[in-house]
Design a protein around this motif. Sequence first.
Motif, PDB file in Angstrom:
ATOM      1  N   SER A  14      17.252 -13.338 -14.330  1.00 10.19           N
ATOM      2  CA  SER A  14      16.369 -12.628 -13.413  1.00 10.19           C
ATOM      3  C   SER A  14      17.089 -11.439 -12.786  1.00 10.19           C
ATOM      4  N   VAL A  15      16.447 -10.303 -12.792  1.00  7.16           N
ATOM      5  CA  VAL A  15      16.996  -9.094 -12.189  1.00  7.16           C
ATOM      6  C   VAL A  15      15.942  -8.517 -11.264  1.00  7.16           C
ATOM      7  N   LEU A  16      16.338  -8.264 -10.026  1.00  9.11           N
ATOM      8  CA  LEU A  16      15.389  -7.680  -9.085  1.00  9.11           C
ATOM      9  C   LEU A  16      15.075  -6.246  -9.459  1.00  9.11           C
ATOM     10  N   ASP A  17      13.864  -5.860  -9.246  1.00  7.62           N
ATOM     11  CA  ASP A  17      13.440  -4.501  -9.482  1.00  7.62           C
ATOM     12  C   ASP A  17      14.063  -3.600  -8.420  1.00  7.62           C
ATOM     13  N   LEU A  18      14.337  -2.370  -8.760  1.00 10.09           N
ATOM     14  CA  LEU A  18      14.950  -1.423  -7.828  1.00 10.09           C
ATOM     15  C   LEU A  18      14.058  -1.182  -6.611  1.00 10.09           C
ATOM     16  N   LYS A  19      12.748  -1.241  -6.793  1.00 16.36           N
ATOM     17  CA  LYS A  19      11.832  -1.055  -5.670  1.00 16.36           C
ATOM     18  C   LYS A  19      12.026  -2.133  -4.605  1.00 16.36           C
ATOM     19  N   VAL A  20      12.258  -3.361  -5.039  1.00 16.84           N
ATOM     20  CA  VAL A  20      12.464  -4.463  -4.102  1.00 16.84           C
ATOM     21  C   VAL A  20      13.764  -4.261  -3.337  1.00 16.84           C
ATOM     22  N   ALA A  69       7.416   4.742   4.447  1.00 14.95           N
ATOM     23  CA  ALA A  69       7.970   5.108   3.137  1.00 14.95           C
ATOM     24  C   ALA A  69       8.326   3.867   2.329  1.00 14.95           C
ATOM     25  N   GLY A  70       8.852   2.835   2.992  1.00 10.89           N
ATOM     26  CA  GLY A  70       9.183   1.598   2.289  1.00 10.89           C
ATOM     27  C   GLY A  70       7.960   0.897   1.726  1.00 10.89           C
ATOM     28  N   VAL A  71       6.851   0.959   2.466  1.00  9.94           N
ATOM     29  CA  VAL A  71       5.602   0.362   1.973  1.00  9.94           C
ATOM     30  C   VAL A  71       5.009   1.229   0.858  1.00  9.94           C
ATOM     31  N   ARG A  76       3.199   4.543  -4.556  1.00  9.47           N
ATOM     32  CA  ARG A  76       3.628   5.774  -5.237  1.00  9.47           C
ATOM     33  C   ARG A  76       5.068   6.084  -4.836  1.00  9.47           C
ATOM     34  N   PRO A  77       6.027   5.885  -5.736  1.00  4.49           N
ATOM     35  CA  PRO A  77       7.420   6.154  -5.390  1.00  4.49           C
ATOM     36  C   PRO A  77       7.691   7.609  -5.007  1.00  4.49           C
ATOM     37  N   ILE A  78       6.977   8.536  -5.612  1.00  4.47           N
ATOM     38  CA  ILE A  78       7.188   9.943  -5.277  1.00  4.47           C
ATOM     39  C   ILE A  78       6.687  10.231  -3.863  1.00  4.47           C
ATOM     40  N   LEU A  79       5.558   9.655  -3.480  1.00  3.87           N
ATOM     41  CA  LEU A  79       5.072   9.794  -2.112  1.00  3.87           C
ATOM     42  C   LEU A  79       6.075   9.205  -1.128  1.00  3.87           C
ATOM     43  N   SER A  80       6.653   8.088  -1.507  1.00  4.77           N
ATOM     44  CA  SER A  80       7.674   7.462  -0.680  1.00  4.77           C
ATOM     45  C   SER A  80       8.869   8.399  -0.493  1.00  4.77           C
ATOM     46  N   ALA A  81       9.295   9.054  -1.558  1.00  2.20           N
ATOM     47  CA  ALA A  81      10.420   9.980  -1.466  1.00  2.20           C
ATOM     48  C   ALA A  81      10.090  11.154  -0.539  1.00  2.20           C
ATOM     49  N   THR A 115      16.196   9.450  -2.559  1.00  6.08           N
ATOM     50  CA  THR A 115      16.743   9.656  -3.898  1.00  6.08           C
ATOM     51  C   THR A 115      16.594   8.391  -4.741  1.00  6.08           C
ATOM     52  N   LEU A 116      16.856   7.244  -4.133  1.00  4.87           N
ATOM     53  CA  LEU A 116      16.671   5.983  -4.857  1.00  4.87           C
ATOM     54  C   LEU A 116      15.210   5.755  -5.235  1.00  4.87           C
ATOM     55  N   ALA A 117      14.285   6.209  -4.394  1.00  2.00           N
ATOM     56  CA  ALA A 117      12.863   6.082  -4.721  1.00  2.00           C
ATOM     57  C   ALA A 117      12.520   6.902  -5.962  1.00  2.00           C
ATOM     58  N   VAL A 118      13.089   8.104  -6.061  1.00  4.03           N
ATOM     59  CA  VAL A 118      12.858   8.936  -7.243  1.00  4.03           C
ATOM     60  C   VAL A 118      13.495   8.290  -8.473  1.00  4.03           C
ATOM     61  N   VAL A 119      14.690   7.727  -8.307  1.00  5.40           N
ATOM     62  CA  VAL A 119      15.358   7.056  -9.422  1.00  5.40           C
ATOM     63  C   VAL A 119      14.533   5.856  -9.898  1.00  5.40           C
TER      64      VAL A 119
END
Length: 144
Positions: A14-20, A69-71, A76-81, A115-119
């Motif tokens: 199991s690997v956590l997703d980067l978003k989490v 932004a975290g929610v 939308r990760p770009i909106l979060s960034a 930056t992590l959100a964009v990644v």
Amino acid sequence: MLTGSLVSIDAEGSVLDLKVIISILTGLFVAYTVWQSYLIASTGALYHIPQLEGDGGGGLVFAGLCFIAGVALFIRPILSAVIYVLAALVISFIAVAFQDSIDFLWTLIALSLGTLAVVSRIRSKRRIKTQTGKVSSGRTILHR
């Protein structure tokens, strides 16, 4: 590879997703920021120091933007960034206005989270692209 909305499961485990991971980091950061900003603002109110009241209030606004932004990262990760960058702008203006060096550190943290959100967006697009491929007939097939 099986993928869910929050957790990716590989053959290795199991690997956590980067978003989490980003959301957990954001949650911890927001909790610390709210606590510290509340203490600064309440101290300013208690001793009638408007600079501390403003700095603490600005920190609470910053924490609210980081929470949003975290929610938004799951929607939308770009909106979060973009929201992280907006939060960084807000806290950098507060840092200049109230000459608070810690707020400059918070600016860097917000930009790093953005930056992590964009990644995470790039990684999810790349994962989808490598899992599916196009055939000349236009059908989508799953590569093994």
